[in-house]
Enzyme design. Structure first.
Site, mmCIF file in Angstrom:
data_model
loop_
_atom_site.group_PDB
_atom_site.id
_atom_site.type_symbol
_atom_site.label_atom_id
_atom_site.label_comp_id
_atom_site.label_asym_id
_atom_site.label_seq_id
_atom_site.Cartn_x
_atom_site.Cartn_y
_atom_site.Cartn_z
ATOM 1 N N LYS A 136 9.559 2.166 4.021
ATOM 2 C CA LYS A 136 9.863 1.639 3.826
ATOM 3 C C LYS A 136 10.558 -0.125 4.277
ATOM 4 O O LYS A 136 11.532 -0.979 3.920
ATOM 5 C CB LYS A 136 11.337 1.886 2.990
ATOM 6 C CG LYS A 136 11.453 2.979 1.757
ATOM 7 C CD LYS A 136 12.066 2.722 0.306
ATOM 8 C CE LYS A 136 12.803 2.252 -0.577
ATOM 9 N NZ LYS A 136 11.132 1.753 -1.283
HETATM 10 N N1 PMP Z 1 6.938 5.920 -2.689
HETATM 11 C C1 PMP Z 1 7.540 3.820 -2.795
HETATM 12 C C2 PMP Z 1 6.649 3.594 -2.203
HETATM 13 C C3 PMP Z 1 8.378 4.002 -3.329
HETATM 14 O O1 PMP Z 1 8.420 2.691 -3.270
HETATM 15 C C4 PMP Z 1 9.679 5.014 -4.092
HETATM 16 C C5 PMP Z 1 10.872 3.867 -4.497
HETATM 17 N N2 PMP Z 1 12.065 4.146 -3.038
HETATM 18 C C6 PMP Z 1 8.798 5.606 -3.597
HETATM 19 C C7 PMP Z 1 8.185 6.488 -3.671
HETATM 20 C C8 PMP Z 1 10.542 6.899 -4.424
HETATM 21 O O2 PMP Z 1 10.911 7.228 -3.469
HETATM 22 P P1 PMP Z 1 12.848 7.227 -3.992
HETATM 23 O O3 PMP Z 1 12.526 9.097 -4.678
HETATM 24 O O4 PMP Z 1 13.201 8.231 -2.597
HETATM 25 O O5 PMP Z 1 13.011 6.332 -4.449
#
Ligand code: PMP
Length: 326
Positions: free
Chosen positions: A160
């Protein structure tokens, strides 16, 4: 959905509660030029009949944030529990009684030219009212992007990292201009990775299949919730394996998962209907289960949730609007 934040929102910035409009960064900030920040996304869901706001898996999000910060050697000098407490405090100070999105951000903050990072780090947590991210009630039309998912050996997708989201922005821009709701990115091996901002699942023969974490995807917390619900509540076999692009065109059902999107059904991929083009029964069942769990309606999953309001913290607290964090 694009959300313009209210400048009067109370946010947390480097140890202080302050108005969003007062939180400023300099034009030479390292992260602004070189993408050297790490962010998170956390959700709060408002349950009207219980008059309660539930924050979903906040300690896990903050644990992930701190670990990901470690990739860029950014320090957030607070524990996941302290960060969770600040998040709850923000919700109370803003008197939120609605669905909320929380954006923690930590970044390299020195103001100078030069890509080498130093030890100057800043961090903020911003919470804001936030409805549906993608309007997915009737299902989404997804398109396979011509952009590839960034590789772990270039910028780790699991991290992230702010700069990595140029990859997601390029794919989203292309998808929207091509008439799709969301992009699906393939990795450099040509396998399906994920959406631009969400993980991807497909159903084939009553098995729920999603790419493994080693296929350049974010290790989604919603992904983890869905896998638990599928196994324990729907008694589905859940398989983590690489997905061929063409499997998207022959699968029974498909959906995206993520903090912002929740569980969003995909009913068309590259102008072809997924099965008969309607939201499938497993997707529909999973969506209901997830919605109930995150709104505190399933006691078994209550330990995913932190309630914002209680006897000590009633709905309209007499608190100072800004000031130092206690
Ligand atoms: N993939 C990406 C590229 C994202 O930005 C996100 C959002 N955080 C997710 C998957 C989903 O992750 P999460 O369920 O932890 O929000």
């Amino acid at each position: 959905m694009q959300v313009e934040a209210d400048q009067n929102l109370i946010i947390y910035f480097n140890g202080q509660y302050m108005r969003l409009g007062e939180a400023k960064v300099g034009i030479l900030t390292h992260a602004l030029h070189y993408g050297t920040g790490v962010f998170e996304g956390v959700r709060g869901h408002w349950n009207d009949s219980q008059q309660q706001l539930y924050v979903l898996r906040a300690p896990e999000h903050y644990e992930r944030w701190k670990r990901n910060c470690g990739i860029l050697r950014i320090t957030v000098p607070l524990s996941p529990q302290q960060l969770t407490d600040i998040t709850l405090e923000l919700m109370r100070r803003n008197r939120f009684e609605t669905n909320v999105y929380v954006r923690p951000l930590a970044y390299k903050c020195s103001e100078r030219i030069g890509v080498a990072p130093d030890d100057q780090d800043a961090h903020a947590i911003i919470a804001m009212p936030f409805g549906e991210y993608l309007h997915s009630a009737n299902g989404l039309h997804a398109g396979v992007s011509s952009w590839r998912r960034i590789d772990d050996n270039a910028i780790p997708a699991r991290g992230k990292i702010c700069g990595a989201y140029a990859n997601s922005a390029l794919a989203t821009d292309e998808a929207r201009h091509s008439g799709f709701d969301e992009a699906i990115l393939l990795n450099e091996n040509g396998h399906v990775a994920e959406g631009a901002t969400c993980n991807l699942f497909m159903v084939r023969d009553r098995r729920l299949i999603t790419p493994p974490v080693s296929d350049n995807v974010l290790e989604g917390i919603t992904r983890n919730c869905i896998m638990q619900l599928a196994r324990h509540e729907m008694r589905l076999e859940v398989v983590e394996r690489s997905i061929d692009r063409s499997e998207l065109l022959v699968c029974d059902e498909a959906f995206f998962t993520g903090t912002a999107v929740g569980l969003a059904p995909v009913v068309r991929i590259n102008h072809r209907p997924v099965r008969d083009g309607a939201v499938g029964p497993i997707t529909h069942g999973m969506q209901q289960l997830y919605t109930d769990a995150v709104h505190g309606r399933v006691s078994f999953y209550r330990d995913w949730l932190t309630p914002v309001y209680d006897a000590q913290h009633p709905h309209e607290p007499e608190v100072a609007l800004a000031g130092t964090a206690g």
